[in-house]
Write a protein that holds these residues in place. Structure first.
Motif, PDB file in Angstrom:
ATOM      1  N   THR A   1     -14.827  11.957  -4.494  1.00  0.00           N
ATOM      2  CA  THR A   1     -14.494  12.369  -3.123  1.00  0.00           C
ATOM      3  C   THR A   1     -15.121  13.716  -2.790  1.00  0.00           C
ATOM      4  O   THR A   1     -15.481  13.961  -1.647  1.00  0.00           O
ATOM      5  CB  THR A   1     -12.974  12.416  -2.897  1.00  0.00           C
TER       6      THR A   1
ATOM      7  N   ARG B   1       0.841  -1.212   0.000  1.00  0.00           N
ATOM      8  CA  ARG B   1       0.000   0.000   0.000  1.00  0.00           C
ATOM      9  C   ARG B   1       0.869   1.252   0.000  1.00  0.00           C
ATOM     10  O   ARG B   1       0.561   2.231  -0.682  1.00  0.00           O
ATOM     11  CB  ARG B   1      -0.947  -0.018   1.200  1.00  0.00           C
TER      12      ARG B   1
ATOM     13  N   GLU C   1      -9.304   3.182  -1.871  1.00  0.00           N
ATOM     14  CA  GLU C   1      -9.241   4.127  -2.996  1.00  0.00           C
ATOM     15  C   GLU C   1      -7.925   3.990  -3.759  1.00  0.00           C
ATOM     16  O   GLU C   1      -7.902   4.025  -4.988  1.00  0.00           O
ATOM     17  CB  GLU C   1      -9.407   5.565  -2.494  1.00  0.00           C
TER      18      GLU C   1
ATOM     19  N   ARG D   1       0.902   4.037  -3.028  1.00  0.00           N
ATOM     20  CA  ARG D   1       0.674   5.465  -2.754  1.00  0.00           C
ATOM     21  C   ARG D   1       1.855   6.294  -3.264  1.00  0.00           C
ATOM     22  O   ARG D   1       1.673   7.331  -3.900  1.00  0.00           O
ATOM     23  CB  ARG D   1       0.478   5.668  -1.252  1.00  0.00           C
TER      24      ARG D   1
ATOM     25  N   HIS E   1      -4.084  11.394   1.403  1.00  0.00           N
ATOM     26  CA  HIS E   1      -5.150  11.172   2.380  1.00  0.00           C
ATOM     27  C   HIS E   1      -6.153  10.114   1.928  1.00  0.00           C
ATOM     28  O   HIS E   1      -7.137   9.873   2.619  1.00  0.00           O
ATOM     29  CB  HIS E   1      -5.892  12.476   2.666  1.00  0.00           C
ATOM     30  N   MET E   2      -5.915   9.489   0.776  1.00  0.00           N
ATOM     31  CA  MET E   2      -6.838   8.463   0.284  1.00  0.00           C
ATOM     32  C   MET E   2      -6.793   7.226   1.171  1.00  0.00           C
ATOM     33  O   MET E   2      -5.756   6.905   1.755  1.00  0.00           O
ATOM     34  CB  MET E   2      -6.467   8.044  -1.145  1.00  0.00           C
ATOM     35  N   THR E   3      -7.908   6.544   1.223  1.00  0.00           N
ATOM     36  CA  THR E   3      -7.953   5.285   1.962  1.00  0.00           C
ATOM     37  C   THR E   3      -7.237   4.211   1.145  1.00  0.00           C
ATOM     38  O   THR E   3      -6.985   4.382  -0.051  1.00  0.00           O
ATOM     39  CB  THR E   3      -9.402   4.842   2.213  1.00  0.00           C
ATOM     40  N   ASP E   4      -6.952   3.107   1.796  1.00  0.00           N
ATOM     41  CA  ASP E   4      -6.286   2.001   1.107  1.00  0.00           C
ATOM     42  C   ASP E   4      -7.156   1.469  -0.026  1.00  0.00           C
ATOM     43  O   ASP E   4      -6.650   1.082  -1.079  1.00  0.00           O
ATOM     44  CB  ASP E   4      -5.946   0.893   2.092  1.00  0.00           C
TER      45      ASP E   4
END
Length: 128
Positions: free
Chosen positions: A112, A40, A81, A44, A76-79
């Protein structure tokens, strides 16, 4: 009278030292979980490194999206996303233009914005 004062002082010191103790919790993680966490982070960082390319920054500027704001949003995205975005990037054929990447980033930013997580596009009102 000095004896009760010493006892009271010692009791207060012990009480405050117990209150100030930090609570630390440790748990074992499996090798698979450690690999997922590392992947992850790699995903990112790959997305963030794409935003450093001048062509992509120029295309984002044409769409009215600040590259710095997009980078902040990616961080700041979730895993989930990040995984969705990377899955779409992996589906693209090699040599495809940056336009598809930009389109995908804009779509993610629109969603978002709709859910109220960001405010990149001022003309989009959150659904809630």
């Amino acid at each position: 009278m000095k004896q009760p004062t010493k006892i009271m002082t010692a009791a207060l010191v012990m009480l405050f030292s117990l209150i100030q103790l930090p609570v630390a919790q440790a748990a074992m993680i499996t090798t698979g979980e450690a690999i997922q966490i590392q992947q992850r982070n790699i995903d990112r960082n790959n997305l963030l490194s794409m935003l450093q390319k001048d062509e992509l920054r120029a295309q984002l500027a044409e769409y009215g999206v600040d590259a710095q704001l997009a980078a902040e949003r990616i961080s700041h995205m979730t895993d989930a996303e990040i995984a969705m975005l990377n899955d779409h990037l992996d589906d693209m054929p090699a040599g495809e233009s940056f336009l598809s990447v930009i389109g995908l980033i804009v779509v993610v930013l629109v969603f978002t914005d709709l859910f109220g997580a960001t405010d990149v596009f001022p003309f989009i009102r959150p659904v809630n």
